[in-house]
Design an enzyme around this catalytic site. Structure first.
Site, PDB file in Angstrom:
ATOM      1  CB  CYS A 107      34.936  37.003  42.576  1.00  0.00           C
ATOM      2  SG  CYS A 107      34.270  36.279  44.069  1.00  0.00           S
ATOM      3  CB  CYS A 121      31.753  36.037  56.696  1.00  0.00           C
ATOM      4  SG  CYS A 121      31.551  36.747  55.535  1.00  0.00           S
ATOM      5  N   GLY A 173      27.378  38.568  50.236  1.00  0.00           N
ATOM      6  CA  GLY A 173      26.354  38.297  50.505  1.00  0.00           C
ATOM      7  C   GLY A 173      26.271  36.882  49.948  1.00  0.00           C
ATOM      8  CD  GLU A 174      23.686  32.007  50.552  1.00  0.00           C
ATOM      9  OE1 GLU A 174      24.879  31.215  51.145  1.00  0.00           O
ATOM     10  OE2 GLU A 174      23.350  31.767  49.359  1.00  0.00           O
ATOM     11  CB  SER A 205      30.157  29.855  46.551  1.00  0.00           C
ATOM     12  OG  SER A 205      30.266  29.823  47.821  1.00  0.00           O
ATOM     13  CG  HIS A 229      33.190  27.106  56.219  1.00  0.00           C
ATOM     14  ND1 HIS A 229      34.986  27.573  55.156  1.00  0.00           N
ATOM     15  CD2 HIS A 229      32.524  28.094  55.398  1.00  0.00           C
ATOM     16  CE1 HIS A 229      33.714  27.751  54.172  1.00  0.00           C
ATOM     17  NE2 HIS A 229      33.237  28.629  54.461  1.00  0.00           N
ATOM     18  CG  ASN A 304      41.628  36.066  53.345  1.00  0.00           C
ATOM     19  OD1 ASN A 304      43.239  36.040  53.449  1.00  0.00           O
ATOM     20  ND2 ASN A 304      41.344  35.768  52.270  1.00  0.00           N
ATOM     21  CB  CYS A 347      37.984  34.628  50.919  1.00  0.00           C
ATOM     22  SG  CYS A 347      38.462  33.763  49.357  1.00  0.00           S
TER      23      CYS A 347
HETATM   24  N1  SAH Z   1      27.807  33.559  50.787  1.00  0.00           N
HETATM   25  C1  SAH Z   1      28.417  32.618  49.964  1.00  0.00           C
HETATM   26  C2  SAH Z   1      29.409  32.278  48.841  1.00  0.00           C
HETATM   27  C3  SAH Z   1      29.904  34.650  49.739  1.00  0.00           C
HETATM   28  S1  SAH Z   1      31.211  33.832  50.566  1.00  0.00           S
HETATM   29  C4  SAH Z   1      28.473  31.371  50.906  1.00  0.00           C
HETATM   30  O1  SAH Z   1      28.745  31.874  51.898  1.00  0.00           O
HETATM   31  O2  SAH Z   1      29.338  30.304  50.363  1.00  0.00           O
HETATM   32  C5  SAH Z   1      32.500  33.434  48.891  1.00  0.00           C
HETATM   33  C6  SAH Z   1      33.661  32.544  50.234  1.00  0.00           C
HETATM   34  O3  SAH Z   1      34.626  33.121  50.858  1.00  0.00           O
HETATM   35  C7  SAH Z   1      32.588  31.473  50.827  1.00  0.00           C
HETATM   36  O4  SAH Z   1      33.365  30.251  51.253  1.00  0.00           O
HETATM   37  C8  SAH Z   1      32.528  31.904  52.995  1.00  0.00           C
HETATM   38  O5  SAH Z   1      33.625  30.872  53.154  1.00  0.00           O
HETATM   39  C9  SAH Z   1      34.881  32.272  52.634  1.00  0.00           C
HETATM   40  N2  SAH Z   1      35.228  33.300  53.450  1.00  0.00           N
HETATM   41  C10 SAH Z   1      33.925  34.317  54.002  1.00  0.00           C
HETATM   42  N3  SAH Z   1      34.866  35.137  54.954  1.00  0.00           N
HETATM   43  C11 SAH Z   1      36.243  34.553  54.983  1.00  0.00           C
HETATM   44  C12 SAH Z   1      37.347  34.852  55.373  1.00  0.00           C
HETATM   45  N4  SAH Z   1      37.482  35.186  56.841  1.00  0.00           N
HETATM   46  N5  SAH Z   1      38.323  34.121  54.766  1.00  0.00           N
HETATM   47  C13 SAH Z   1      38.339  32.793  53.558  1.00  0.00           C
HETATM   48  N6  SAH Z   1      37.303  32.762  53.594  1.00  0.00           N
HETATM   49  C14 SAH Z   1      36.277  33.436  53.555  1.00  0.00           C
HETATM   50 FE1  SF4 Z   2      29.604  35.658  54.626  1.00  0.00          FE
HETATM   51 FE2  SF4 Z   2      28.497  33.964  52.885  1.00  0.00          FE
HETATM   52 FE3  SF4 Z   2      28.496  33.459  55.240  1.00  0.00          FE
HETATM   53 FE4  SF4 Z   2      27.589  35.273  54.351  1.00  0.00          FE
HETATM   54  S1  SF4 Z   2      26.356  33.374  53.449  1.00  0.00           S
HETATM   55  S2  SF4 Z   2      28.431  35.885  56.401  1.00  0.00           S
HETATM   56  S3  SF4 Z   2      28.568  36.198  52.695  1.00  0.00           S
HETATM   57  S4  SF4 Z   2      29.983  33.519  54.769  1.00  0.00           S
END
Ligand code: SAH
Ligand code: SF4
Length: 386
Positions: A107, A121, A173-174, A205, A229, A304, A347
């Protein structure tokens, strides 16, 4: 005069050919060089014994192979291994290896911090710091593959047993807001003279940057995961601010368009289970309607928790009941196991260790400076015209 050394980890296959061309070398030299770097994990040009000595010497004065430095390295009781990688100026990102029976998934992160600021997040809560370079993105794979081999005593080289069979861009990051470096890194992952991963084994993702989903379908269509989500716009707006710009209808249409080019015939929807927020039976039924004509699979992620979120993880029986409703509607649904909990590698906990809220102020200031320099849209979600 000081020469700036070119970091060869920053170059994709075509750029390396061009670089060799500038040195007066034939294209096959680029292939050799690339194999040394990405298949043998070479750090210095001395090791590249099938290159002429004169070329090795030339390279040593102009180029380098520099992956970001490892600041810490932890292995969880379940085998998950997490590295904290230094990306300069007090910033670090995380790379996590998840071993499973028949595969090893890495990852990786694409940005330090994130501008999308999703409510659940912890990366988002840090604010955006900066985009990672190609070398910093591919350098995570390079470092992890050869560190894992070293630990197991497996020789480098294309024939050595590969440790990383799958890559997911699900770290910090995105990725679609750092598009060019991300795509260049993807090209290296897929290249036969580098990592040779199939497009199905590399997953990007995204939180749903619609125009860039289309761009990715044209430039490098790997497997797509979308962080959904929520089952309706009002809820998604409150969890993922980006939804206001690219609402669900647009996002679903983009997923359908992507599938025409994708290596898999489905999109993976990630769905973070938040107690009392998005996890009722009614939400599940609304989801079924929402994705009615998008071929997809669901991956439910138990949230989480982190202190400032004010959110809680759905209880296990609730997650099971939610999954069952989707399954009964014929949707393939899996629930993600949380791995690496004991080393904060689950995550959304990435960056737990480096999170320092006093720095948010500093980052905001830096962002303001960047915006002055590069225009007010820097780091913001903007429409990209193609
Ligand atoms: N920015 C991208 C990729 C990174 S986040 C995105 O948002 O898809 C990767 C995954 O972890 C995403 O599905 C995000 O929603 C999830 N994620 C972020 N924070 C989390 C948390 N606290 N608990 C569980 N999943 C989480
Ligand atoms: Fe976190 Fe992905 Fe949202 Fe950025 S886009 S804040 S990395 S869940």
């Amino acid at each position: 005069m000081m020469t700036v050394l070119t970091n060869l980890l920053d170059l994709d296959p075509a750029q390396l050919v061009a670089y060799c061309g500038d040195l007066g070398e034939k294209p096959f030299r680029a292939k050799q060089l690339q194999r040394w770097i990405h298949q043998f994990g070479a750090r210095s040009f001395d090791e590249m014994t099938d290159l002429a000595k004169s070329l090795r010497e030339k390279l040593a004065t102009r180029a380098m192979i520099a992956a970001p430095a490892v600041m810490s390295d932890h292995t969880s009781t379940d085998g998950t291994r997490k590295w904290l990688v230094d990306v300069g100026q007090g910033n670090a990102v995380e790379t996590v290896f998840i071993p499973e029976e028949n595969r090893g998934t890495l990852c990786i992160s694409t940005q330090a911090g994130c501008a999308v600021n999703c409510r659940f997040c912890s990366t988002g809560k840090q604010g955006f710091n900066r985009n990672l370079s190609v070398g910093e993105i591919i350098g995570q794979l390079w470092m992890a593959e050869f560190e894992l081999r070293k630990t197991k005593g497996i020789a480098p080289g294309p024939k050595g047993e590969r440790q990383i069979t799958n890559v997911v861009m699900m770290g910090m990051g995105e990725p679609l807001l750092n598009f060019e470096p991300t795509v260049t890194a993807l090209r290296l992952m897929l290249d036969d003279n580098a990592y040779g991963l199939s497009r199905r084994r590399v997953t990007l993702s995204t939180s749903g940057v619609v125009p860039m989903i289309d761009k990715l379908s044209q430039e490098c269509p790997v497997a797509l995961a979308v962080s959904l989500h929520a089952s309706n716009d009002a809820l998604r707006d409150s969890l993922i601010p980006l939804n206001k710009k690219h609402p669900l209808k647009e996002l679903m249409a983009a997923c359908k368009r992507y599938l025409e080019f994708a290596p898999r015939d489905f999109v993976t929807f990630e769905y973070c289970m938040l107690d009392g927020v998005n996890d009722t039976d009614a939400h599940a039924r609304e989801l079924i309607e929402l994705v009615r004509d998008v071929p997809c699979k669901f991956n439910l992620i138990p949230f989480n928790p982190f202190p400032e979120s004010g959110l809680k993880r759905s209880a296990n029986p609730r997650i099971k009941a939610f999954a069952q409703i989707l399954l009964d509607a014929g949707l393939v649904t899996t629930t993600r196991k949380t791995r690496g909990d004991d080393i904060d590698a689950a995550c959304g906990q990435l960056a737990g260790e480096v999170q320092d809220r006093t720095r948010v102020q500093e980052r905001m200031q830096k962002m303001a400076e960047y915006q002055k320099k590069f225009g007010e849209n820097f780091g913001k979600i903007v429409e990209i015209t193609q």
